[in-house]
Design a protein around this motif. Structure first.
Motif, short mmCIF file in Angstrom:
data_model
loop_
_atom_site.label_atom_id
_atom_site.label_comp_id
_atom_site.label_asym_id
_atom_site.label_seq_id
_atom_site.Cartn_x
_atom_site.Cartn_y
_atom_site.Cartn_z
N ALA A 119 55.86 87.80 0.92
CA ALA A 119 55.94 88.02 -0.27
C ALA A 119 56.51 89.01 -0.97
N VAL A 120 57.28 89.02 -1.89
CA VAL A 120 57.03 89.78 -3.28
C VAL A 120 56.42 89.08 -4.35
N PHE A 121 55.65 90.66 -4.91
CA PHE A 121 55.41 90.52 -5.97
C PHE A 121 55.86 91.48 -7.12
N LEU A 122 56.32 90.83 -8.41
CA LEU A 122 56.89 92.10 -9.77
C LEU A 122 55.87 92.33 -9.91
N ALA A 123 56.48 93.61 -10.49
CA ALA A 123 55.50 94.60 -11.09
C ALA A 123 56.83 95.31 -11.99
N ASP A 124 55.59 95.65 -12.87
CA ASP A 124 56.37 96.40 -14.04
C ASP A 124 56.56 98.70 -14.13
N SER A 125 55.56 98.42 -13.58
CA SER A 125 55.71 100.18 -12.68
C SER A 125 54.86 100.47 -11.33
N LEU A 126 54.85 100.94 -11.21
CA LEU A 126 54.72 101.52 -9.65
C LEU A 126 53.08 101.80 -9.46
N ALA A 127 52.54 102.03 -10.72
CA ALA A 127 50.77 101.88 -10.90
C ALA A 127 50.91 100.32 -11.04
N GLU A 128 51.40 99.69 -11.88
CA GLU A 128 50.89 98.47 -11.96
C GLU A 128 50.85 97.78 -10.22
N ALA A 129 52.41 97.89 -8.97
CA ALA A 129 52.42 97.31 -8.45
C ALA A 129 51.20 98.06 -7.22
N ALA A 130 50.76 99.54 -7.78
CA ALA A 130 49.88 99.88 -6.30
C ALA A 130 48.82 99.23 -6.53
N ALA A 131 48.55 99.13 -7.64
CA ALA A 131 46.90 98.17 -7.47
C ALA A 131 47.03 96.73 -6.37
N LEU A 132 47.88 96.70 -6.02
CA LEU A 132 47.63 95.12 -5.54
C LEU A 132 47.32 96.12 -3.92
N VAL A 133 47.79 96.99 -3.50
CA VAL A 133 47.54 98.16 -2.43
C VAL A 133 45.97 97.75 -1.96
N ALA A 134 45.17 98.22 -1.92
CA ALA A 134 43.08 98.63 -1.66
C ALA A 134 43.23 96.91 -1.68
N PRO A 135 43.36 95.65 -2.38
CA PRO A 135 42.93 94.66 -1.86
C PRO A 135 43.52 94.19 -0.69
N ILE A 136 44.70 94.14 -0.56
CA ILE A 136 45.42 94.09 0.23
C ILE A 136 44.76 94.53 2.09
N VAL A 137 44.47 96.24 1.93
CA VAL A 137 43.91 97.01 2.92
C VAL A 137 42.55 96.05 2.86
N ALA A 138 41.89 95.85 1.74
CA ALA A 138 40.79 95.26 2.29
C ALA A 138 40.66 94.33 3.29
N ALA A 139 41.89 92.76 2.16
CA ALA A 139 42.14 91.82 3.24
C ALA A 139 42.50 91.88 4.63
N ALA A 140 43.86 92.70 4.81
CA ALA A 140 43.54 92.77 5.93
C ALA A 140 42.44 93.40 7.02
N GLU A 141 40.86 94.04 6.62
CA GLU A 141 40.70 94.43 6.97
C GLU A 141 39.59 92.87 7.67
N ARG A 142 39.53 92.41 7.05
CA ARG A 142 38.69 90.70 6.69
C ARG A 142 39.12 90.35 8.04
N HIS A 143 40.40 90.27 7.73
CA HIS A 143 40.88 89.10 8.44
C HIS A 143 41.54 89.57 10.01
#
Length: 223
Positions: free
Chosen positions: A34-58
């Motif tokens: 999946a590709v999620f669009l962002a307006d800045s690096l910081a905005e895109a990076a906000a999804l990283v920690a939730p991705i890691v958490a979801a990866a651990e759960r599943h």
């Protein structure tokens, strides 16, 4: 974390797409992404920690490509036979969080690039390419970048050709709902249709100077 190792429960792209909450995702030759669009690096990076958490759960080991324009999330094939059965739940979780962060998905940007190395039926060139590129064998006939950054290679024999004459073309894997538009764009840009007998699974095109490109969508639909 439980890795999606060979022997784990696997599903097909069709089964992945049949799951709920995965409309942001498409399956290419490298797996669901999946590709999620962002307006800045910081905005895109906000999804990283939730991705890691979801990866651990599943129990998923995703690849995450962080850019100022977007964040690309992939569930890479670690077994060439299929997608981890937990991938849809992971994907749905990531999509929910992306929506909460107001990161819009753009499925049209999902794609994977592969290089199809056609070799004479009496030759085996995979050892050369893996050594030269630092790649690893994958399955019976492919090779991959160990970090999955470079394009995947597929090695397939051809018959009736002269020995020592190599043939190589690009495979461009796109979502099934984007394939015809990609073909039309390539033809409008000066390309030539070589073979459409396998469409909509794939179209074989040639550039104005006769370099080969296959636009393929079958990985997003089979099974």
């Amino acid at each position: 974390m439980t890795d999606a190792t060979p022997g784990s429960e696997l599903i097909t792209p069709a089964q992945f797409h049949a799951a709920s909450g995965v409309t942001d995702w498409r399956v290419t030759a490298t797996g669901p992404q999946a590709v999620f669009l962002a307006d800045s690096l910081a905005e895109a990076a906000a999804l990283v920690a939730p991705i890691v958490a979801a990866a651990e759960r599943h129990g998923i080991l995703p690849d995450v490509d962080l850019r100022p324009e977007a964040i690309v999330v992939r569930v890479p094939y670690r077994d060439p036979e299929g997608i981890p059965a937990a991938a849809p739940e992971f994907a749905a979780s990531v999509s929910r969080t992306a929506a909460e962060l107001r990161l819009a998905a753009d499925p049209a940007r999902a794609q994977a690039i592969g290089i199809y190395v056609a070799q004479h039926s009496g030759a085996d060139v995979r050892p050369f390419f893996t050594a030269a590129l630092g790649y690893d064998d994958f399955g019976d006939s492919d090779a991959i970048d160990p970090l999955r950054c470079g394009p995947q290679l597929a090695f397939n024999p051809i018959t009736g050709d002269a020995p020592a004459r190599g043939r190589t073309h690009f495979d461009v894997f796109v979502p099934a709902d984007q394939a015809q538009a990609r073909v039309d764009a390539a033809l409008a840009a000066g390309g030539r249709l070589v073979d459409d007998t396998h469409a909509p699974a794939w179209w074989s095109l040639a550039s104005p100077d006769n370099h080969g490109v296959d636009i393929a969508s079958w990985t997003d639909t089979f099974g």
